[in-house]
Design an enzyme around this catalytic site. Structure first.
Site, PDB file in Angstrom:
ATOM      1  N   SER A   1       0.823  -1.208   0.000  1.00 24.43           N
ATOM      2  CA  SER A   1       0.000   0.000   0.000  1.00 24.43           C
ATOM      3  C   SER A   1       0.852   1.252   0.000  1.00 24.43           C
ATOM      4  CB  SER A   1      -0.858   0.061   1.266  1.00 24.43           C
ATOM      5  OG  SER A   1      -1.560  -1.115   1.439  1.00 24.43           O
TER       6      SER A   1
ATOM      7  N   HIS B   1      -2.292  -3.187  -6.635  1.00 27.87           N
ATOM      8  CA  HIS B   1      -2.829  -2.828  -5.325  1.00 27.87           C
ATOM      9  C   HIS B   1      -4.345  -2.987  -5.299  1.00 27.87           C
ATOM     10  CE1 HIS B   1      -3.747   0.299  -2.061  1.00 27.87           C
ATOM     11  NE2 HIS B   1      -3.297  -0.776  -1.476  1.00 27.87           N
TER      12      HIS B   1
ATOM     13  N   GLU C   1      -5.116  -0.410  -8.284  1.00 28.09           N
ATOM     14  CA  GLU C   1      -4.088   0.540  -8.703  1.00 28.09           C
ATOM     15  C   GLU C   1      -2.915  -0.272  -9.261  1.00 28.09           C
ATOM     16  OE1 GLU C   1      -4.604   4.394  -5.746  1.00 28.09           O
ATOM     17  OE2 GLU C   1      -3.659   2.607  -4.933  1.00 28.09           O
TER      18      GLU C   1
ATOM     19  N   ASN D   1      -4.588   5.702  -1.015  1.00 31.67           N
ATOM     20  CA  ASN D   1      -4.089   5.766   0.354  1.00 31.67           C
ATOM     21  C   ASN D   1      -3.444   7.103   0.675  1.00 31.67           C
ATOM     22  OD1 ASN D   1      -5.076   3.295   0.892  1.00 31.67           O
ATOM     23  ND2 ASN D   1      -3.124   2.218   0.780  1.00 31.67           N
TER      24      ASN D   1
END
Ligand SMILES: NC(=O)c1ccc[n+]([C@@H]2O[C@H](COP(=O)([O-])OP(=O)(O)OC[C@H]3O[C@@H](n4cnc5c(N)ncnc54)[C@H](O)[C@@H]3O)[C@@H](O)[C@H]2O)c1
Length: 596
Positions: free
Chosen positions: A121, A142, A154, A192
């Site tokens: 992440s 991701h 992602e 994130n």
């Protein structure tokens, strides 16, 4: 022609890994699922069967499909089992040295053409890739939590990831029914980077007892339409994982203090309170891994009993103001059975407000939500006045006049002279300190903030803002009134932005900074937040709806009060406002609305 992936490996079967295995097996791909020990394999298998059994019970997956899905999975201990897979996704804990060790080992074990992917992440995919002899075949994939549900992936390319590998992985995402955004290797990627400052800030609010866990979560769910509140989300992510992500983002992302993990997170991790996976985090769960919250010692006592505690009786309510909020609030109180006195600055304004309330109530009738009798009764409860003197014997006054401190202070000074003792005096301000308004009266203990959301008849949330002078009785009365109105009242302190705006606007501002830095596009950022985090609107859609001028003003207030460097308004936001691009209302903001 995109590469055909017939078998993949997943390393680490925790919160994310088990979900990723499910995603592949559901889509007809054979999976070798690898853990560190037989016990860990069993735990991963239990997570997956729990998830697929729930899908069967809900009628979302046929039993035969579940069995076929399970038959595609080969559960194994140790990386050696991955010798013939086409792609490996690593989902072990968020530690760079651990991931580098695993990638070096995967490089040795896997066939030369295999793609090696990390689900990290926040760590550098580039740093992970150089632990192998094939960094051009290393990529970030991701997934979002829960992986079987969230649509976004992602795809993170490093400077050396080959273009073929990127294209093959993008095609694979499409085959899995996911929407991908492809981006460069930067701490936190899109989602994130925007999410974790917000989550950490929410934990900080909880740690400083600014508001309760239930109130923080309810505020963001009901005020912003989010699928879950920030503390419940921290529990879902896992506090150990969240800690590592924050810590890495702090170190990699320019030491932004907003990413320095709030000390409470580390304490909870040390105490084994990891969230859902350990059965306890900010909330307590039925058992480890269960999504079902059970009451614990912090659960508020049943609202009925708490509300009766010291609340004053309210029958007659004065509403001062003639704008959107005042109009909505009059309707809310009248519909709930209160006698309402509306005070505006003149008969003409009163007539306009009265018309707006009527129109809104009529809409309710047309939609079948209100009977004609109830509409007439509600209207019959409202008295229209242009003089404050008519508020002499009301039990509660709700002020919703222009957002200017001098105007509000003068009004409260007048109310202090006119209203009978014991009246609760409430302001709907969304940005001014309530204590300033309270101190314009001789009775600050009776003054409180009641921050309704627009449109008041629809939005279920009210922030109840207590100043350091507000009495317990006044607060209890405000809570009782909100419950009576059918609203969820959340109690918070008297700080800029209260709960919702303080958590929402810095996130929006960060999205603008990300766009300004050319890291991604407005469309991809909007996608990432909607499809990765379940937000009802992306940040740029929301900014255009709220208005860029309003957003900038709120962000400036937050910055001025909290002096947090990370809260400084994004220059691009300032420029757009200066250029008159204010969002939908002016036809153009981040997007051009004249063409749609
Ligand atoms: N939790 C989230 O919401 C989320 C979302 C997206 C991405 N991620 C990322 O996914 C990765 C995994 O996070 P998580 O939350 O699933 O962690 P987790 O702690 O729930 O699971 C990690 C698993 O890896 C296993 N493991 C440890 N060392 C191993 C080894 N040498 N070989 C095989 N397995 C090993 C552990 O036994 C554990 O089951 C992290 O990089 C994290 O940043 C997490």
């Amino acid at each position: 022609m995109a590469r055909e992936f017939t078998s993949v490996g997943v390393v680490g079967l925790g919160t994310m890994g088990a979900g990723i295995v499910e995603v592949f097996a559901r889509n007809g791909i054979d999976v070798v699922a690898v853990e560190i020990s037989a016990t860990a394999v069993e735990r991963g298998r239990a997570t997956l069967t729990g998830s697929t059994d729930r899908a069967v019970a809900k009628g979302k997956l046929a039993e035969a499909d579940r069995d076929a899905l399970l038959s595609r999975i080969d559960w194994q201990v140790g990386l050696d089992a991955l010798h013939s897979v086409d792609l490996v996704i690593e989902a072990v804990p968020e530690h760079l040295d651990l991931k580098q060790r695993i990638f070096a080992e995967l490089d040795r074990v896997c066939k030369p053409e295999a793609i090696l992917a990390t689900n990290t992440s926040s760590l550098s995919v580039t740093e992970i890739s150089v632990a192998t002899t094939r960094p051009n075949q290393v990529i970030g994939i991701h997934f979002f939590n829960p992986a079987p549900v969230m649509k976004l992936v992602e795809v993170v390319r490093t400077v050396v990831t080959s273009a073929d590998v990127v294209a093959d992985v993008e095609a694979l995402c499409a085959r899995l029914g996911k929407v991908d955004v492809t981006i460069n290797d930067r701490a936190g990627f899109i989602a994130n980077a925007l999410l974790f400052g917000y989550l950490n800030h929410a934990v900080g609010m909880f740690e400083s007892r600014y508001a309760t866990r239930e109130d923080i979560d309810a505020a963001m769910k009901l005020g912003c339409g989010l699928p879950m509140g920030p503390l419940a989300l921290m529990d879902l992510i896992g506090l150990d994982t969240a800690y590592e992500i924050l810590d890495t983002m702090y170190r990699r992302g320019g030491r932004d203090r907003r990413h320095a993990p709030v000390p409470l997170i580390k304490q909870m991790v040390t105490a084994g309170l990891l969230g859902r996976k350990s059965g306890r985090g900010f909330y307590t769960y039925e058992r480890p891994g269960s999504p079902v919250v059970v009451p614990d010692e912090h659960t508020p006592v049943s609202t009925g009993a708490a509300l009766a505690d010291g609340a004053r009786a309210i029958a007659k309510v004065g509403v001062v103001g003639s704008g959107t909020m005042a109009t909505g609030i009059i309707e809310v109180f009248a519909k709930a059975g209160y006698e309402v006195i509306s005070v505006t600055r003149g008969a003409e304004k009163s007539a306009t407000v009265c018309e707006s309330v009527k129109t809104s109530l009529n809409k309710g009738v047309v939609r079948g939500k209100l009977s004609e009798d109830d509409r007439d009764a509600a209207l019959g409860r409202v008295t229209w006045s242009a003089t404050l003197d008519h508020l002499a014997d009301v039990d509660l006054v709700v002020e919703a006049v222009v957002e200017e401190l001098s105007v509000k202070k003068a009004l409260f000074a007048s109310l202090d002279e006119i209203c009978k003792p014991g009246v609760v005096l409430a302001t709907t301000t969304s940005s001014l300190p309530v204590i300033d308004v309270a101190m314009a009266t001789q009775r600050p203990a009776d003054v409180i903030g009641l921050h309704f959301f627009n449109p008041a008849p629809i939005m279920p949330l009210v922030e109840i803002v207590q100043t350091i002078r507000t009495s317990a009785e006044t607060a209890a009365t405000a809570r009782a009134v909100c419950a009576e109105l059918g609203k969820t009242g959340v109690v918070c302190g008297d700080r800029s932005g209260f709960i919702v705006n303080a958590l929402l606007f810095p996130y929006l501002n960060d999205a603008v900074k990300m766009l300004e830095a050319s890291y991604s596009t407005a469309d991809d950022i909007d996608y990432a937040m909607k499809l990765g985090c379940g937000y009802p609107m992306g940040p740029f859609e929301l900014l255009d709806v709220v208005g860029l001028d309003v957003s900038l003003a709120i962000q400036r207030e937050l910055y001025l009060e909290l002096r947090e460097p990370g809260f400084a308004p994004a220059p691009l936001l300032e420029h757009l406002v200066t250029a008159g691009y204010l969002g939908r209302k002016s036809g153009r903001g981040f997007r051009d609305h004249t063409k749609r």
